[in-house]
Enzyme design. Structure first.
Site, PDB file in Angstrom:
ATOM      1  N   ASP A 131       0.817  -1.212   0.000  1.00  0.00           N
ATOM      2  CA  ASP A 131       0.000   0.000   0.000  1.00  0.00           C
ATOM      3  C   ASP A 131       0.857   1.271   0.000  1.00  0.00           C
ATOM      4  O   ASP A 131       0.512   2.258   0.633  1.00  0.00           O
ATOM      5  CB  ASP A 131      -0.925  -0.021   1.243  1.00  0.00           C
ATOM      6  CG  ASP A 131      -1.982   1.070   1.192  1.00  0.00           C
ATOM      7  OD1 ASP A 131      -2.352   1.498   0.094  1.00  0.00           O
ATOM      8  OD2 ASP A 131      -2.428   1.504   2.269  1.00  0.00           O
ATOM      9  N   ASN A 152     -18.700  -2.095  -2.848  1.00  0.00           N
ATOM     10  CA  ASN A 152     -17.992  -1.054  -2.089  1.00  0.00           C
ATOM     11  C   ASN A 152     -16.527  -0.941  -2.522  1.00  0.00           C
ATOM     12  O   ASN A 152     -15.725  -0.286  -1.864  1.00  0.00           O
ATOM     13  CB  ASN A 152     -18.071  -1.333  -0.586  1.00  0.00           C
ATOM     14  CG  ASN A 152     -17.451  -2.681  -0.202  1.00  0.00           C
ATOM     15  OD1 ASN A 152     -17.038  -3.452  -1.066  1.00  0.00           O
ATOM     16  ND2 ASN A 152     -17.401  -2.960   1.079  1.00  0.00           N
ATOM     17  N   SER A 213     -13.494   8.003   5.347  1.00  0.00           N
ATOM     18  CA  SER A 213     -12.047   7.778   5.521  1.00  0.00           C
ATOM     19  C   SER A 213     -11.236   8.915   4.894  1.00  0.00           C
ATOM     20  O   SER A 213     -10.197   9.311   5.429  1.00  0.00           O
ATOM     21  CB  SER A 213     -11.638   6.443   4.888  1.00  0.00           C
ATOM     22  OG  SER A 213     -12.138   5.372   5.636  1.00  0.00           O
ATOM     23  N   CYS A 246     -21.592  -5.762   5.307  1.00  0.00           N
ATOM     24  CA  CYS A 246     -21.465  -6.754   4.226  1.00  0.00           C
ATOM     25  C   CYS A 246     -21.760  -8.160   4.747  1.00  0.00           C
ATOM     26  O   CYS A 246     -21.105  -8.627   5.683  1.00  0.00           O
ATOM     27  CB  CYS A 246     -20.059  -6.704   3.629  1.00  0.00           C
ATOM     28  SG  CYS A 246     -19.783  -7.958   2.346  1.00  0.00           S
ATOM     29  N   LYS A 297      -3.117  16.744  16.052  1.00  0.00           N
ATOM     30  CA  LYS A 297      -3.927  17.869  15.571  1.00  0.00           C
ATOM     31  C   LYS A 297      -5.102  17.376  14.717  1.00  0.00           C
ATOM     32  O   LYS A 297      -6.227  17.861  14.835  1.00  0.00           O
ATOM     33  CB  LYS A 297      -3.028  18.803  14.752  1.00  0.00           C
ATOM     34  CG  LYS A 297      -3.718  20.035  14.209  1.00  0.00           C
ATOM     35  CD  LYS A 297      -2.718  20.844  13.400  1.00  0.00           C
ATOM     36  CE  LYS A 297      -3.396  22.018  12.713  1.00  0.00           C
ATOM     37  NZ  LYS A 297      -2.456  22.775  11.847  1.00  0.00           N
TER      38      LYS A 297
END
Length: 309
Positions: A131, A152, A213, A246, A297
């Site tokens: 990734d 999805n 996300s 799902c 933050k």
């Protein structure tokens, strides 16, 4: 041919030994089916402010441009489904980020995996990806017969669902290739119906710029847009809604990776305790965690946004 069969069996056996749940292999070739889909997705600005998605277009589609002379793409799946989840009255964190950052954990295993290949086969050109490079990992997993792409846009394995990390090894070694499997989503629209920001579109397309996300992790702006206020369903880092609903994830089984186990406070904290989060406690709970991507933050911004809903 005999060598290819032998090497393939050895590679899959080693993948299991290293803790990977599944291993599939596909021929390293241009992803023709994905090319127009990716181009359209980018042209419609579904990547939002994730400008990096515009880079290396050809490399995303052609593994031979990433690894010269590559012949095979080995895709591996590593389970991250937790045994225990957060309490109900909490601000939620995506399950993949419960424990330590998966990048480092899986990369270490992949290095061991490649060392094994070198020992058994000899010198091969092999690159590992977790990734962190322009690799369309779900497309390769589908091509390798490890599952189908759900509505999805997640890869769904018929026996274990979708709570998996995907990783790839691209190498210049000819192996035996697996075949794609049937799509079993059928007429189910559970993920589409459940998405509060309507990010899941027909045609197995997710508008990344509308995904929770994206807002809680990728968006670096100081302020989250007002139009999504009240639509986050208490998610402060990532989102698992489309996976949680799902039907195939009823087959998910808890992982066996100790490093993915969460800090006790992550499971115990209520909304009130998250609202009082200090940087010191943040560093304690999320030491070596993927949550560090947002920094203190960013998490505070997300919690404040949820608190104002």
């Amino acid at each position: 041919m005999i060598k290819s069969t032998e090497y393939t069996q050895q590679i899959k056996t080693e993948a299991t030994r290293l803790g990977f749940s599944f291993c599939g292999i596909a021929k390293a070739e241009y992803l023709e089916e994905e090319s127009p889909r990716l181009e359209k997705w980018l042209s419609q600005n579904m990547h939002g402010k994730m400008q990096y998605m515009e880079n290396y277009f050809e490399k995303r589609l052609d593994p031979t441009k990433l690894v010269e002379g590559s012949k095979s793409v080995v895709t591996l799946m590593y389970n991250y489904f937790p045994e225990k989840e957060q309490r109900d009255d909490s601000f939620n964190i995506s399950k993949y980020a419960y424990g330590q950052d998966y990048h480092a954990i899986i990369k270490k295993k992949l290095k061991e995996f490649v060392s094994f290949i070198h020992e058994e086969v000899g010198e091969v050109n092999a690159q590992i990806y977790v990734d962190s490079a322009p690799v369309l990992e779900r497309a390769w997993a589908k091509k390798s017969g490890l599952g189908w792409i759900g509505k999805n846009a997640m890869l769904i394995h018929p026996k274990n669902g979708s709570f998996f990390f995907l990783a790839e090894v691209i190498l210049d070694l000819e192996l035996e290739y697996d075949n794609p499997i049937k799509d079993y989503c059928g007429t189910c629209t559970a993920c589409i119906d459940a998405c509060p920001t309507e990010a899941i579109l027909p045609g197995k397309v997710v508008d990344g710029s509308k995904c929770i996300s994206y807002f809680t992790i990728e968006l670096k702006d100081e302020i989250i847009p007002n139009e999504v206020k009240g639509k986050f369903n208490d998610w402060m880092f990532g989102c698992d809604i489309c996976q949680d609903v799902c039907p195939w994830n009823r087959f998910s089984k808890p992982h066996n990776e100790k490093l993915f186990n969460p800090h006790p406070k992550l499971l115990e904290y209520s909304k009130n305790e998250w609202m009082d989060l200090t940087e010191e406690i943040y560093q304690e709970i999320f030491k070596k965690s993927a949550v560090k991507r947002t920094k203190f933050k960013g998490i505070k911004r997300n919690i404040d946004f949820l608190n104002k809903n």
